[in-house]
Motif scaffolding. Structure first.
Motif, PDB file in Angstrom:
ATOM      1  N   PRO A 101      16.804 -10.365 -54.769  1.00  0.00           N
ATOM      2  CA  PRO A 101      17.315  -9.893 -53.849  1.00  0.00           C
ATOM      3  C   PRO A 101      17.293 -10.939 -52.726  1.00  0.00           C
ATOM      4  N   GLY A 102      18.126 -10.877 -51.417  1.00  0.00           N
ATOM      5  CA  GLY A 102      17.944 -11.506 -50.340  1.00  0.00           C
ATOM      6  C   GLY A 102      18.917 -12.620 -50.378  1.00  0.00           C
ATOM      7  N   ALA A 103      19.855 -12.985 -51.305  1.00  0.00           N
ATOM      8  CA  ALA A 103      20.563 -14.047 -51.433  1.00  0.00           C
ATOM      9  C   ALA A 103      21.490 -13.894 -50.292  1.00  0.00           C
ATOM     10  N   ASP A 104      22.031 -12.827 -49.648  1.00  0.00           N
ATOM     11  CA  ASP A 104      22.978 -12.748 -48.528  1.00  0.00           C
ATOM     12  C   ASP A 104      22.639 -13.430 -47.351  1.00  0.00           C
ATOM     13  N   HIS A 105      21.282 -13.175 -47.110  1.00  0.00           N
ATOM     14  CA  HIS A 105      20.859 -13.876 -45.657  1.00  0.00           C
ATOM     15  C   HIS A 105      19.700 -14.956 -45.899  1.00  0.00           C
ATOM     16  N   CYS A 130      12.090 -13.870 -41.841  1.00  0.00           N
ATOM     17  CA  CYS A 130      13.156 -12.758 -42.119  1.00  0.00           C
ATOM     18  C   CYS A 130      12.470 -11.687 -41.493  1.00  0.00           C
ATOM     19  N   THR A 131      13.161 -10.857 -40.444  1.00  0.00           N
ATOM     20  CA  THR A 131      12.906  -9.970 -39.700  1.00  0.00           C
ATOM     21  C   THR A 131      13.292  -8.300 -40.135  1.00  0.00           C
ATOM     22  N   ARG A 132      14.015  -8.464 -41.236  1.00  0.00           N
ATOM     23  CA  ARG A 132      14.513  -7.258 -41.884  1.00  0.00           C
ATOM     24  C   ARG A 132      13.461  -6.612 -42.516  1.00  0.00           C
ATOM     25  N   PRO A 133      13.034  -5.413 -42.110  1.00  0.00           N
ATOM     26  CA  PRO A 133      12.030  -4.468 -42.682  1.00  0.00           C
ATOM     27  C   PRO A 133      12.085  -4.383 -44.388  1.00  0.00           C
TER      28      PRO A 133
END
Length: 411
Positions: A101-105, A130-133
């Motif tokens: 996961p996480g490729a988008d950002h 990364c600030t996405r919870p």
């Protein structure tokens, strides 16, 4: 150089994997992983087996070099090897493959972290910021992928927390990947060398032989049109095979077919003066061997036996089964050669003659593929003819015909 470097790389790769398997086993055992099915030993032993098995699956794509396709095929295996949330492989300019996961950002920011590592050439553990919870990618380990030309790219392993074990494991995996990439470069260098040697051998095919063959064919056009047609087909097949653009290796059957075509053309020129005996065991016909390694020996025998002589040339070509090897001999009753002169030719101290080029080329390629123990054995003397013996292993890793079982057919 290749022969000296390759065992070192293989030994280094084995040591890295052994250490990685032990470290990965301890790490996975502490995480409480349990293998399903029959017991393979302790948790550490099971984890080590899993590590080695996964590494063996990741190796083949990497042997193609650091490309997008190779990185895409290897990334999933490498991520499984490390047990990380995500992993990417890059070259010096861009991300080649991302798994997890996480490729988008995260993918957009990956190269900025790789650029910092490229300056130092050392592994780094950094916060992703990364600030996405809902994103588990909070830490990244950036490890260099190296080759002969320095740092080629990076392996970036992402985790949810900072971990010294992950830093060490990612660094070891990156070193193992680097070994595979160096092996791929050696493979390409070996292929380029083989291609260069085959080109040199093709250049040896004398224009005089081509002209003489066409002249012999032309002489039969009116007196024996059917034979002229057959010889023309032999000439076409011979040149097509000799100048084919694919494959370092062929089968003994295909090589003998090319030799047969060469002798048919030589026979049209020299007539009854050329006598050939062929003795081949059927079981060795599928054996793979380097492309164009018999025809130069036969051509050399014809030249020694016929050119500059008014007598008959007797050539014997034999191939027999010797257990794990096929033994091939080419013998003639020609003028022979001073053994001292032959040694200087094979050592590269005397050049110029096409026969010398052919013998040297075959000697170098056989030794390169199978090792010095399999170099041709040449028996000769002034006025005593020449006998060349090749021992070809029936099975050798990486040696196989590019077109197994395919035979030339006429329509």
């Amino acid at each position: 150089m290749t022969g000296a470097v390759l065992p070192v790389l293989l030994a280094a790769g084995g040591a890295l994997l052994t250490g990685l398997g032990w470290a990965g086993g301890r790490w996975q055992a502490r995480r409480g992983e349990r293998a399903s099915g029959p017991s393979l030993g302790t948790p550490v032993e099971r984890a080590t087996f899993h590590t080695l098995h996964t590494a063996s699956l990741a190796a083949p794509p990497l042997r193609a070099g650091l490309t997008e396709d190779a990185a895409r095929k290897a990334a999933k295996r490498l991520r499984s090897l490390l047990g990380t949330e995500a992993l990417c492989l890059t070259d010096r300019r861009a991300v080649l493959a991302w798994d997890g996961p996480g490729a988008d950002h995260h993918q957009r920011r990956a190269m900025a972290r790789v650029a910092l590592m490229l300056d130092s050439g050392r592994s780094q553990s950094v916060r992703t910021g990364c600030t996405r919870p809902d994103c588990p990618l909070k830490w990244a380990v950036v490890a260099p992928l190296t080759g002969e030309d320095g740092v080629l790219g990076a392996l970036v392993a992402y985790g949810s927390r900072e971990s010294a074990v992950l830093v060490r494991a990612a660094t070891e995996v990156a070193r193992w990947v680097s070994v595979q990439l160096e092996l791929s470069e050696l493979d390409r260098s070996r292929t380029r060398l083989m291609e260069a040697e085959i080109k040199a051998l093709r250049a040896q095919i004398s224009p005089h032989f081509i002209f003489n063959s066409l002249a012999a064919i032309a002489s039969f056009v009116r007196t024996d049109p059917e034979r002229a047609r057959d010889l023309l087909l032999e000439f076409a097949d011979f040149t097509r095979y000799s100048f084919r653009r694919h494959g370092e290796f062929t089968t003994l059957a295909e090589e003998l077919r090319s030799v047969e075509q060469y002798l048919a053309l030589a026979g049209a020129r020299f007539g009854d003066r050329l006598k050939v005996t062929l003795q081949v065991a059927p079981e060795v016909l599928p054996v793979a061997l380097p492309f164009l390694c018999l025809q130069p020996l036969v051509e050399n025998a014809v030249k020694h036996g016929l050119e500059g002589s008014a007598g008959e040339c007797l050539i014997t070509i034999a191939a027999r089964d010797a257990g794990a090897e096929a033994v091939i001999t080419v013998e003639d009753n020609g003028v022979g050669m001073d053994p001292a002169v032959l040694r200087r030719i094979l050592a590269g101290e005397r050049g110029g003659s096409s026969s010398g080029i052919g013998l040297t080329n075959v000697d170098e390629r056989i030794r390169q593929v199978y090792g010095d123990a399999y170099g041709p054995v040449i028996e000769t003397g002034v006025g005593a003819g020449m006998k060349v013996t090749l021992r070809i292993p029936k099975y050798r890793a990486g040696v196989h015909s590019s077109r197994p079982g395919e035979q030339h057919r006429r329509h």
